[in-house]
Design a protein around this motif. Structure first.
Motif, PDB file in Angstrom:
ATOM      1  N   LYS A 168       0.843  -1.194   0.000  1.00 13.10           N
ATOM      2  CA  LYS A 168       0.000   0.000   0.000  1.00 13.10           C
ATOM      3  C   LYS A 168       0.879   1.246   0.000  1.00 13.10           C
ATOM      4  O   LYS A 168       2.025   1.197   0.445  1.00 13.10           O
ATOM      5  N   LEU A 169       0.320   2.327  -0.496  1.00 11.34           N
ATOM      6  CA  LEU A 169       1.049   3.592  -0.517  1.00 11.34           C
ATOM      7  C   LEU A 169       0.846   4.311   0.816  1.00 11.34           C
ATOM      8  O   LEU A 169      -0.283   4.622   1.195  1.00 11.34           O
ATOM      9  N   LYS A 170       1.953   4.574   1.505  1.00  9.71           N
ATOM     10  CA  LYS A 170       1.891   5.213   2.818  1.00  9.71           C
ATOM     11  C   LYS A 170       1.943   6.732   2.719  1.00  9.71           C
ATOM     12  O   LYS A 170       1.167   7.434   3.373  1.00  9.71           O
ATOM     13  N   SER A 171       2.857   7.252   1.909  1.00  8.36           N
ATOM     14  CA  SER A 171       2.994   8.701   1.772  1.00  8.36           C
ATOM     15  C   SER A 171       3.731   9.011   0.484  1.00  8.36           C
ATOM     16  O   SER A 171       4.321   8.126  -0.146  1.00  8.36           O
ATOM     17  N   PHE A 172       3.722  10.288   0.107  1.00  7.10           N
ATOM     18  CA  PHE A 172       4.401  10.697  -1.114  1.00  7.10           C
ATOM     19  C   PHE A 172       4.692  12.188  -1.051  1.00  7.10           C
ATOM     20  O   PHE A 172       4.096  12.924  -0.260  1.00  7.10           O
ATOM     21  N   GLY A 173       5.598  12.627  -1.891  1.00  5.46           N
ATOM     22  CA  GLY A 173       5.929  14.037  -1.946  1.00  5.46           C
ATOM     23  C   GLY A 173       6.661  14.365  -3.227  1.00  5.46           C
ATOM     24  O   GLY A 173       7.361  13.516  -3.795  1.00  5.46           O
ATOM     25  N   GLY A 174       6.493  15.589  -3.696  1.00  6.55           N
ATOM     26  CA  GLY A 174       7.144  16.028  -4.922  1.00  6.55           C
ATOM     27  C   GLY A 174       8.494  16.657  -4.651  1.00  6.55           C
ATOM     28  O   GLY A 174       8.685  17.356  -3.659  1.00  6.55           O
ATOM     29  N   LYS A 175       9.450  16.381  -5.533  1.00  9.74           N
ATOM     30  CA  LYS A 175      10.802  16.954  -5.433  1.00  9.74           C
ATOM     31  C   LYS A 175      11.263  17.378  -6.830  1.00  9.74           C
ATOM     32  O   LYS A 175      12.312  16.946  -7.308  1.00  9.74           O
ATOM     33  N   ALA A 176      10.476  18.228  -7.459  1.00  9.61           N
ATOM     34  CA  ALA A 176      10.709  18.565  -8.864  1.00  9.61           C
ATOM     35  C   ALA A 176      12.098  19.124  -9.118  1.00  9.61           C
ATOM     36  O   ALA A 176      12.720  18.836 -10.151  1.00  9.61           O
ATOM     37  N   SER A 177      12.621  19.937  -8.200  1.00  8.30           N
ATOM     38  CA  SER A 177      13.919  20.576  -8.422  1.00  8.30           C
ATOM     39  C   SER A 177      15.082  19.797  -7.818  1.00  8.30           C
ATOM     40  O   SER A 177      16.238  20.198  -7.957  1.00  8.30           O
ATOM     41  N   ASN A 178      14.800  18.681  -7.168  1.00  5.52           N
ATOM     42  CA  ASN A 178      15.833  17.850  -6.548  1.00  5.52           C
ATOM     43  C   ASN A 178      16.064  16.627  -7.428  1.00  5.52           C
ATOM     44  O   ASN A 178      15.481  15.570  -7.221  1.00  5.52           O
ATOM     45  N   TYR A 179      16.927  16.782  -8.434  1.00  7.45           N
ATOM     46  CA  TYR A 179      17.126  15.706  -9.392  1.00  7.45           C
ATOM     47  C   TYR A 179      17.839  14.523  -8.746  1.00  7.45           C
ATOM     48  O   TYR A 179      18.759  14.694  -7.940  1.00  7.45           O
ATOM     49  N   SER A 180      17.412  13.340  -9.113  1.00  7.78           N
ATOM     50  CA  SER A 180      18.027  12.122  -8.586  1.00  7.78           C
ATOM     51  C   SER A 180      19.404  11.920  -9.218  1.00  7.78           C
ATOM     52  O   SER A 180      19.682  12.426 -10.313  1.00  7.78           O
ATOM     53  N   PRO A 181      20.296  11.187  -8.542  1.00  8.57           N
ATOM     54  CA  PRO A 181      21.611  10.897  -9.134  1.00  8.57           C
ATOM     55  C   PRO A 181      21.492  10.230 -10.500  1.00  8.57           C
ATOM     56  O   PRO A 181      22.265  10.522 -11.419  1.00  8.57           O
ATOM     57  N   ARG A 182      20.519   9.341 -10.647  1.00  7.48           N
ATOM     58  CA  ARG A 182      20.321   8.663 -11.935  1.00  7.48           C
ATOM     59  C   ARG A 182      19.989   9.662 -13.032  1.00  7.48           C
ATOM     60  O   ARG A 182      20.512   9.583 -14.148  1.00  7.48           O
ATOM     61  N   ARG A 238       9.728  15.005 -10.217  1.00 14.86           N
ATOM     62  CA  ARG A 238      10.161  13.837  -9.451  1.00 14.86           C
ATOM     63  C   ARG A 238       9.250  13.686  -8.235  1.00 14.86           C
ATOM     64  O   ARG A 238       8.879  14.663  -7.606  1.00 14.86           O
ATOM     65  N   HIS A 239       8.895  12.440  -7.949  1.00 14.56           N
ATOM     66  CA  HIS A 239       8.159  12.118  -6.732  1.00 14.56           C
ATOM     67  C   HIS A 239       8.909  11.042  -5.965  1.00 14.56           C
ATOM     68  O   HIS A 239       9.557  10.180  -6.577  1.00 14.56           O
ATOM     69  N   ASP A 240       8.813  11.085  -4.659  1.00 15.08           N
ATOM     70  CA  ASP A 240       9.268   9.991  -3.811  1.00 15.08           C
ATOM     71  C   ASP A 240       8.042   9.398  -3.122  1.00 15.08           C
ATOM     72  O   ASP A 240       7.285  10.129  -2.468  1.00 15.08           O
TER      73      ASP A 240
END
Length: 267
Positions: free
Chosen positions: A177-191, A206-208
């Protein structure tokens, strides 16, 4: 559900100005899919084995956000739902919301067991909070309906990609189940940054997501890339969904998937 305002802005631009396209990347982005993630089949009794039910409408008053004295809900990083029209809004927007196919890990009394998507009015207000101004675009009522459909389709697609990874753990948990989420549009992932150095475009969002794997929290990173025009299923984003490399289990899962992809690509 979700705070993909940057995605909505891109979608709105494409809807309002269909002749405009995003800048072309130096190399095409390829979203690969595996034939399967594990050798064994998912047990038939597993909910993830079943096809997702279509999103259903729900009463306007139903809300996944806990209304208390806090401004931001830690589960979705959003303020309390605002269904009131903005002072200078050019037209009224519907306040009806849809129930997603994504199950919630934490369900308060009187709430749906599934995450509930924002209404058109809520999304309009969220876009204004992020700095968007409708006067800068020739936006129409139908555009907001299209934007909501795109937003919801992206979330449904992301959950299906998560379930593909979770299928490798069906023996220990049949009902993630999905517990929580948040947007990180300006925080680019290393990949994403590595891909940029290789000549690919950066993701526009980007979402986590924190997935509850029957009591175990697993973080997923979702990069959203521009896929061009909106298709008949209200999709335009290419999603790169994978477990974050913050645990040995996640690292092992990604190594296995990389191996499977290499094997199938050489068939």
């Amino acid at each position: 559900m979700g705070n993909t305002v940057s995605a909505a802005e891109i979608a709105a631009t494409q809807i309002v100005h269909p002749n405009l396209t995003a800048s072309e990347p130096q190399k095409p982005h390829h979203h690969e899919h595996m034939k399967q993630y594990a050798q064994g089949e998912i047990p038939p009794e597993c909910p993830m084995h079943q096809k997702a039910a279509p999103a259903k409408p729900t009463a306007a008053g139903e809300c996944p956000v806990k209304h208390d004295n806090t401004d931001i809900n830690p589960l979705n990083m959003m303020p309390p739902a605002n269904q009131q029209p903005a002072p200078d809004q050019p037209f009224l927007l519907p306040t009806e919301r849809q129930v997603s196919s994504i199950p919630k890990s934490i369900v308060n009394e009187g709430e749906s067991a599934f995450w509930v998507y924002p209404s058109q009015q809520m999304f309009w207000n969220a876009m204004l909070r992020k700095g968007w101004r409708w006067k800068d675009e020739d936006i129409k009522e139908k555009d907001m309906d299209d934007i909501i459909k795109i937003h919801n389709a992206n979330n449904e697609q992301a959950w299906q990609e998560v379930l593909k990874w979770e299928a490798m753990h069906a023996s220990e948990c049949c009902a993630p189940k999905l517990k929580s989420f948040g947007g990180k549009a300006s925080n680019y992932s290393p990949r994403a940054r590595i891909r940029q150095m290789m000549g690919y475009e950066l993701p526009f969002d980007r979402h986590d997501w924190i997935v509850d794997r029957c009591g175990k929290d697993v973080r997923y990173v979702i990069d959203y890339y521009d896929g061009g025009a909106v298709d008949k299923n209200n999709r335009f984003a290419l999603l790169d969904v994978r477990p974050a490399m913050d645990s040995l289990d996640n690292v092992w899962d990604r190594m296995k998937v990389a191996w499977y992809r290499w094997m199938y690509s050489n068939e």
